[in-house]
Design an enzyme around this catalytic site. Sequence first.
Site, mmCIF file in Angstrom:
data_model
loop_
_atom_site.group_PDB
_atom_site.id
_atom_site.type_symbol
_atom_site.label_atom_id
_atom_site.label_comp_id
_atom_site.label_asym_id
_atom_site.label_seq_id
_atom_site.Cartn_x
_atom_site.Cartn_y
_atom_site.Cartn_z
ATOM 1 N N LEU A 1 0.854 -1.182 0.000
ATOM 2 C CA LEU A 1 0.000 0.000 0.000
ATOM 3 C C LEU A 1 0.889 1.230 0.000
ATOM 4 O O LEU A 1 1.873 1.286 0.751
ATOM 5 C CB LEU A 1 -0.902 0.019 1.231
ATOM 6 C CG LEU A 1 -2.040 -1.013 1.295
ATOM 7 C CD1 LEU A 1 -2.653 -1.040 2.681
ATOM 8 C CD2 LEU A 1 -3.095 -0.708 0.256
ATOM 9 N N ASP A 2 0.566 2.208 -0.814
ATOM 10 C CA ASP A 2 1.386 3.415 -0.819
ATOM 11 C C ASP A 2 1.082 4.258 0.422
ATOM 12 O O ASP A 2 0.190 3.934 1.224
ATOM 13 C CB ASP A 2 1.212 4.213 -2.106
ATOM 14 C CG ASP A 2 -0.212 4.718 -2.304
ATOM 15 O OD1 ASP A 2 -0.948 4.843 -1.324
ATOM 16 O OD2 ASP A 2 -0.594 4.995 -3.466
#
Length: 329
Positions: A101-102
């Site tokens: 996940l960024d």
Amino acid sequence: MAGPALRLYRGLEGLFAVYKPPGVHWKLVRDSVATNLLKELNAAVPPPAPRPQVRFLPVSASSDGSRELTLTAARVPALADHPLVTGPQFQGVKVGVGHRLDAGASGVLVLGVGRGNQLLTDLYSCHLTRDYTLQGELGRATEDFSHTGRLIERATYGHVTQDKLEKVLAMIEGANQKALLRYSGVDLQTQRAYDLAVKGLLRPLDKSPPIVTGLRCLKFDPPHFTLEVQCVNETQRFLRRLVHEVGLELRSAAVCQAVRRTRDGPFTLQHALTRQHWTLTHVTQAVGLTATTVAHTLRDTAAKQAAAGGERAEESRSKSDAVTERWRD
């Protein structure tokens, strides 16, 4: 590594999920979990007692007014075994990360410890879908499709209704279903393709572009709306761009305010450990619980594909058996 320490570490090996908060890089989450586990492992297992060794120590004795120096044998601990010399028993804990996940996204992040790192690869090769909730806002567009990006356009949205939104979502989902059929490697004219599609078991064979397998509106309160997305091989930028494209199809503009992953394969928000639970005890318990969940998910998927028949089912079943054996070990 001694017996008690080895048993403690073996209990950690496997997969578990944590909840990544927004605004935090996934590397910081991974390193925080690894640091907590390392500290608690070394605190839970006391260092072994130093081995005794025989040394001749000088002893001074006085007789007739004169001092004599003699050597006396004594058993003393070996300094080479002292904790300050050998260091802690656990020098590091290898924690791997699944589908990342960024920094701007939040939600379920799957981690693996020890042999669980190989299981991450096995889980990824199964091409299981992931679920997200996307919060969008109509009326403006930005350079990076997020609400914090540089504003490049404003648009009206008074003409947008929930019915129009749902029609656009259905159109996008249909286009992605065609792409899924193309990348799944099955003949569209066969009964096997129909059976796989009906049971929702179509998966891309290898690496493919991001594909949306499900898309619906959860909430519509102009200018804000919330979407639920089911997809494979996605990135968070793709999901933000998806919100942008929805706005364009509605003859308006839209930005993505939040991306939240609610499911990653068999892992849901109920399995995700929050920050205060990134401890040795909670991680060990989570690994034990999710081992059964993952094994059952893979077996069920293989059984459904076996019912549909074909070479792909056999391949999936063999992968499932290999993963199940790793869990049993």
